[in-house]
Design a protein around this motif. Sequence first.
Motif, PDB file in Angstrom:
ATOM      1  N   ASN A 226      -1.492   2.142  -1.238  1.00 24.90           N
ATOM      2  CA  ASN A 226      -0.726   2.564  -2.413  1.00 24.90           C
ATOM      3  C   ASN A 226       0.622   1.855  -2.535  1.00 24.90           C
ATOM      4  OD1 ASN A 226      -2.557   4.589  -3.626  1.00 24.90           O
ATOM      5  ND2 ASN A 226      -2.224   5.655  -1.678  1.00 24.90           N
ATOM      6  N   TYR A 292       7.317  -1.193  -3.814  1.00 24.78           N
ATOM      7  CA  TYR A 292       7.254   0.243  -3.509  1.00 24.78           C
ATOM      8  C   TYR A 292       6.288   0.448  -2.354  1.00 24.78           C
ATOM      9  CZ  TYR A 292       5.561   5.051  -3.697  1.00 24.78           C
ATOM     10  OH  TYR A 292       5.172   6.322  -3.354  1.00 24.78           O
ATOM     11  N   PRO A 294       4.897   3.800  -0.046  1.00 22.20           N
ATOM     12  CA  PRO A 294       4.965   5.260   0.076  1.00 22.20           C
ATOM     13  C   PRO A 294       5.752   5.735   1.294  1.00 22.20           C
ATOM     14  CG  PRO A 294       2.753   4.587  -0.520  1.00 22.20           C
ATOM     15  CD  PRO A 294       3.509   3.330  -0.227  1.00 22.20           C
ATOM     16  N   GLU A 295       5.536   5.095   2.428  1.00 18.82           N
ATOM     17  CA  GLU A 295       6.198   5.541   3.655  1.00 18.82           C
ATOM     18  C   GLU A 295       7.708   5.358   3.560  1.00 18.82           C
ATOM     19  OE1 GLU A 295       2.002   4.780   4.351  1.00 18.82           O
ATOM     20  OE2 GLU A 295       3.587   3.502   3.518  1.00 18.82           O
ATOM     21  N   ASP A 299       6.936   9.310   0.690  1.00 14.89           N
ATOM     22  CA  ASP A 299       5.749   9.888   0.051  1.00 14.89           C
ATOM     23  C   ASP A 299       4.560   9.818   1.010  1.00 14.89           C
ATOM     24  OD1 ASP A 299       7.264  10.279  -2.256  1.00 14.89           O
ATOM     25  OD2 ASP A 299       6.724   8.314  -3.072  1.00 14.89           O
ATOM     26  N   HIS A 301       2.275  11.817   1.591  1.00 16.73           N
ATOM     27  CA  HIS A 301       1.029  12.443   1.139  1.00 16.73           C
ATOM     28  C   HIS A 301       0.108  11.439   0.458  1.00 16.73           C
ATOM     29  CE1 HIS A 301       3.740  12.411  -2.308  1.00 16.73           C
ATOM     30  NE2 HIS A 301       2.680  12.519  -3.099  1.00 16.73           N
ATOM     31  N   LEU A 302       0.624  10.264   0.101  1.00 19.03           N
ATOM     32  CA  LEU A 302      -0.189   9.274  -0.608  1.00 19.03           C
ATOM     33  C   LEU A 302      -1.035   8.469   0.371  1.00 19.03           C
ATOM     34  CD1 LEU A 302       2.339   7.971  -3.271  1.00 19.03           C
ATOM     35  CD2 LEU A 302       0.462   9.591  -3.580  1.00 19.03           C
TER      36      LEU A 302
END
Length: 302
Positions: A226, A292, A294-295, A299, A301-302
């Motif tokens: 992601n 971007y 997530p970590e 984020d 949860h992604l």
Amino acid sequence: MTKPFISLCPEITRAHALKLMDWLEDDRVTCYLSDSRDVSRSIEHAIDRTQLPILTHLFNRDGRFFMAYDRHDDPVGFVRLINNGAECEIVLAIGDSEKWGRNLGTRTIREGMKLAFLDMRAGKLIAKIHPDNQRSQKAFLRSGFELESETPTMTSWAMTAGRYLQLLREDAFRDAPGIYITEMDKAKLDNLIALEEGPVAQLEHELERAIVVEPDQVPSTVVTMNTRALVQLDDEEIEVAVVYPEDANSSAGKHSVCSDLGAAILGYQEGDAIDWRIAGRTRQIEIRKVLYQPEAAGDFHL
């Protein structure tokens, strides 16, 4: 020095068959090839039997046949993987004599191993080599094969699936920069591979050699699941997001991790550059910037 690059393509055209015939007329190519007569005969039959431009199905009897391409998309040799139950035999040759001495044989062996173990799910890969063929024996030895048996006319070299995976995890081949994967991503992707949803051999290969880290320890410059990144694809700069298959939408720049491009960039970080075969041709890829992750954004949860 640029590392040698080889990709294996399963599509065999009539032009490929004619090139193979040219290679097999060269005694320097065939003198040690264990089944050169069988290969030559099967090619002749394939050409004579049909005028179709694509001959792939005629080459894949009793196993699988691949053309080997270098980074310039020039065909330089071939690989034949022959099914023998749980075992598989590999036969290969670099037919383009102008490309000899560039370690393309070793790289071709490693690409053949990837397909044998991660796509065909062989338990063991065997190579039968003439004792006088020192170049081939050294190439298989460099690729981690072990001498299994030896006679005055034949040496047999073997690699088990377990040993292959161990060498991958130890980064013994060092064919590409090291990559990172988070524990959470690896667990999800391992499940995806277990379901075999789409072509997963390349992805599985990358996961097996990846350095696994906690999500909060992965560098912010790494392409994780992601992640959105700015990628140089040959001369074109594009924005790419690596997503799970169900979220893929290539027209929106969301590429499945099982796709050529998604599997190619997962785990690499800013500044890494690789060659990868995408949509039938070799592309030069560079990770320019992670936009971007997530970590890094918290984020998890992604």
